[in-house]
Design an enzyme around this catalytic site. Sequence first.
Site, PDB file in Angstrom:
ATOM      1  N   LYS A   1     -18.003  -6.291-115.806  1.00  0.00           N
ATOM      2  CA  LYS A   1     -16.651  -6.785-115.495  1.00  0.00           C
ATOM      3  C   LYS A   1     -16.545  -8.310-115.538  1.00  0.00           C
ATOM      4  O   LYS A   1     -15.435  -8.841-115.632  1.00  0.00           O
ATOM      5  CB  LYS A   1     -16.216  -6.298-114.114  1.00  0.00           C
ATOM      6  CG  LYS A   1     -15.837  -4.819-114.071  1.00  0.00           C
ATOM      7  CD  LYS A   1     -15.231  -4.428-112.732  1.00  0.00           C
ATOM      8  CE  LYS A   1     -15.023  -2.933-112.617  1.00  0.00           C
ATOM      9  NZ  LYS A   1     -16.279  -2.172-112.389  1.00  0.00           N
TER      10      LYS A   1
ATOM     11  N   THR B   1     -14.369  -8.841-106.087  1.00  0.00           N
ATOM     12  CA  THR B   1     -13.648  -9.078-104.825  1.00  0.00           C
ATOM     13  C   THR B   1     -14.683  -9.439-103.759  1.00  0.00           C
ATOM     14  O   THR B   1     -15.817  -8.953-103.805  1.00  0.00           O
ATOM     15  CB  THR B   1     -12.861  -7.836-104.349  1.00  0.00           C
ATOM     16  OG1 THR B   1     -13.768  -6.758-104.118  1.00  0.00           O
ATOM     17  CG2 THR B   1     -11.824  -7.402-105.368  1.00  0.00           C
ATOM     18  N   PRO B   2     -14.300 -10.285-102.807  1.00  0.00           N
ATOM     19  CA  PRO B   2     -15.270 -10.684-101.769  1.00  0.00           C
ATOM     20  C   PRO B   2     -15.851  -9.471-101.033  1.00  0.00           C
ATOM     21  O   PRO B   2     -17.075  -9.344-100.913  1.00  0.00           O
ATOM     22  CB  PRO B   2     -14.439 -11.572-100.835  1.00  0.00           C
ATOM     23  CG  PRO B   2     -13.350 -12.132-101.713  1.00  0.00           C
ATOM     24  CD  PRO B   2     -13.026 -11.049-102.694  1.00  0.00           C
TER      25      PRO B   2
ATOM     26  N   GLU C   1     -21.124  -3.339-101.895  1.00  0.00           N
ATOM     27  CA  GLU C   1     -21.975  -2.713-102.909  1.00  0.00           C
ATOM     28  C   GLU C   1     -23.433  -3.183-102.790  1.00  0.00           C
ATOM     29  O   GLU C   1     -24.365  -2.373-102.890  1.00  0.00           O
ATOM     30  CB  GLU C   1     -21.429  -3.023-104.306  1.00  0.00           C
ATOM     31  CG  GLU C   1     -22.180  -2.271-105.397  1.00  0.00           C
ATOM     32  CD  GLU C   1     -21.471  -2.292-106.723  1.00  0.00           C
ATOM     33  OE1 GLU C   1     -20.636  -3.194-106.953  1.00  0.00           O
ATOM     34  OE2 GLU C   1     -21.763  -1.409-107.555  1.00  0.00           O
TER      35      GLU C   1
ATOM     36  N   THR D   1      -7.979   1.645 -99.364  1.00  0.00           N
ATOM     37  CA  THR D   1      -8.328   0.644-100.382  1.00  0.00           C
ATOM     38  C   THR D   1      -9.594  -0.162-100.073  1.00  0.00           C
ATOM     39  O   THR D   1     -10.251  -0.639-100.986  1.00  0.00           O
ATOM     40  CB  THR D   1      -7.163  -0.360-100.569  1.00  0.00           C
ATOM     41  OG1 THR D   1      -6.858  -0.952 -99.302  1.00  0.00           O
ATOM     42  CG2 THR D   1      -5.932   0.349-101.106  1.00  0.00           C
TER      43      THR D   1
ATOM     44  N   CYS E   1     -10.478   3.579-109.786  1.00  0.00           N
ATOM     45  CA  CYS E   1     -11.425   2.771-110.562  1.00  0.00           C
ATOM     46  C   CYS E   1     -12.748   3.486-110.821  1.00  0.00           C
ATOM     47  O   CYS E   1     -13.622   2.959-111.493  1.00  0.00           O
ATOM     48  CB  CYS E   1     -11.649   1.457-109.843  1.00  0.00           C
ATOM     49  SG  CYS E   1     -10.079   0.651-109.480  1.00  0.00           S
TER      50      CYS E   1
END
Lengths: 83, 413
Positions: free
Chosen positions: B337, B309-310, B316, B272, B164
Amino acid sequence: MSEKRDLLEMFKTVAARVDKRPFPNVTSASKISELGIDSLSVMQIIGELETELGIVIPDEDLVELITVGDLCKKVEARLAAGG
Amino acid sequence: MPRRVVVTGMGVVSPVGSDVPTFWESLLAGRSGVSYIREFPTDKLRSDIAASVGDFDVSRFMSPKEAEVYGRVTHFSLGAAVEAVLMAGLDKEPAALRQRVGCLMSTGMGSVDIFEEQIARSNERGPRAVSPYFVPGVMPNGAAALISMRYGFMGPSYSLASACATGTHSIATSALLIEAGEADVMIAGGAEAATRQNTVAGFGNARALSKAFEGDPTRASRPFDKRRQGFVMGEGAGALVLEEEEHAKRRGAKPLAVVGGFGMTTDAEHLTRPHPEGLGLALALERALQRAGIGPEAIDYINPHATSTPQGDMAEILAFRRVFGERLARIPISATKSMIGHLLGGAGAAETIAVVCSLRDQVLHPSINIDELDPELGSLDVVRDRRPAPVGWAAKCSAGFGGHNCALVLGKA
C-alpha cells in the site's frame, strides 16, 4: 414527412444510442425480437422514448408489441392523448 | 490426503500498472501511483489525493454496451480475470473441465459510479428514466457472473464482502471450496473503483485519509513511518487462479505458489477501529499457520495490511509480535500500500499477487516513504529497497471495517 416516419427515425436513433450500434435497416415491419436487442435494452429504449417525449406507455400496451411499427403506434396514441 | 491448492494464474489492474509484469516491476522499483485527484472537484474535501488507474483500456475486454452497463469496478475485475485465465491456460480447456471452475470475484463497495449516475438521472428526469440495467449493473456479484459467462465456468460463483479484507477472504474462501472438493479451479480476487467525490468525503470526514505529505502526494502513503496520517484511496483489481495441485499437474499448468493455509476471524468489538492489540488478526494468522502445518518460525516474509493509519499499523504490529515474538524484528516486511494506496476490496488480492511474485522470483519489493520508522512499533526489518531473499513461506494479512480479519500463508511452489 409523416408523424409515423418521424417516430421510426426516432426509434432508430434511440436504439443506436442505447445499444451502441447503428440500426440502418429497421422498418416499421421489423420484429422487435429479431433486432438482436436484449429485452432489457428494449425496455431501456422505451424508457428513453417516454422521457424524451414526456409520455407514459402503460404496461398493458407493452404486451402487444411485436413490431417496431406497433411501438410507434402506441407512442403516437399516447402523444395524441397528450401524454 | 487433503487436496492442496496452488496458484496457476494471476492478473492485476493497478495504479502502477495494469498487467502483472508492469505491476511487479513498478513495485520492485518503489514507484508510487499516488497523485492529485483530477476527476472531480476536491476543494471542499479533506483529502485531494488518490492512487488512480491510468492505463486501463476497457474496450480490450468488453463491448461499448457492456462498458456502459457495468461499473468501473467490474471493468477492472474482468480485465484482471482475463489476464489470470490466460496465464493459467484455462481458455484452452474443454467445456467439461470448465464445469468444475468457479469464480469468487468480489468488491467491497460495488459500482458506486453507476449508483451515482442512475440516482442523478432519476432526480433529473424521473424514475422512468432509470436504466433497466441499473440493478444488474450495480449488483456486487456482477463481475463473478460476467467472468463465468465469458469462459463458461459452471462451478460455484458469487461475491462476498468484508470491506478492506474482501480480496483476501475471497482467496481464502476459494481455497476452502477447492479443498472441500466443490471446485477444482477458482478465479479468486477482489476489486474496487470507488474513488468518487462522496466516498472521498465519507472516508475523509471519518478522518481516515492521508493528505499530500509536505506537498507531495507520492509520500502520503507511509505505513510504519512515525508521521503516517491515514490511508490513500486506491483503485484496481487482483485476480488469482487457484487450482487443486494434482489438477494443475494433469493439465500441465505451472504452479506459481502454494496456498498453504488461511485463517478468518472477527474482532467483534468495534465497527471501524481495529482491536487495540490486534487480537483478532493474530488469531487469524495462527489459524493460517496451523492449516499450513508450519510454525511461525517458518515465515520468511510478511506482507502486512498496513494501511498507514496510526492505529491500524500499531495494532497489526502488536498482532505480529504476539505470533512471532522477538523474531519479528528479523522477518522482512514490506507494505504494498505504500505505493498503490488502499485498493479496499481489491487490496488483499493485488497484494497477494505481489507475494506470489516474491515466492516465484525470490525477491522482495520495498516499502516506501519510511523517513523515520515509528519507534513505538519496536524493532522491525522493513524492506527499504528491492531485496533478493530466500522465501519459503510468506504471510499476507488483511483487516477490514467491521472487524473482519483474514490471513493467508503462501509457500514457494
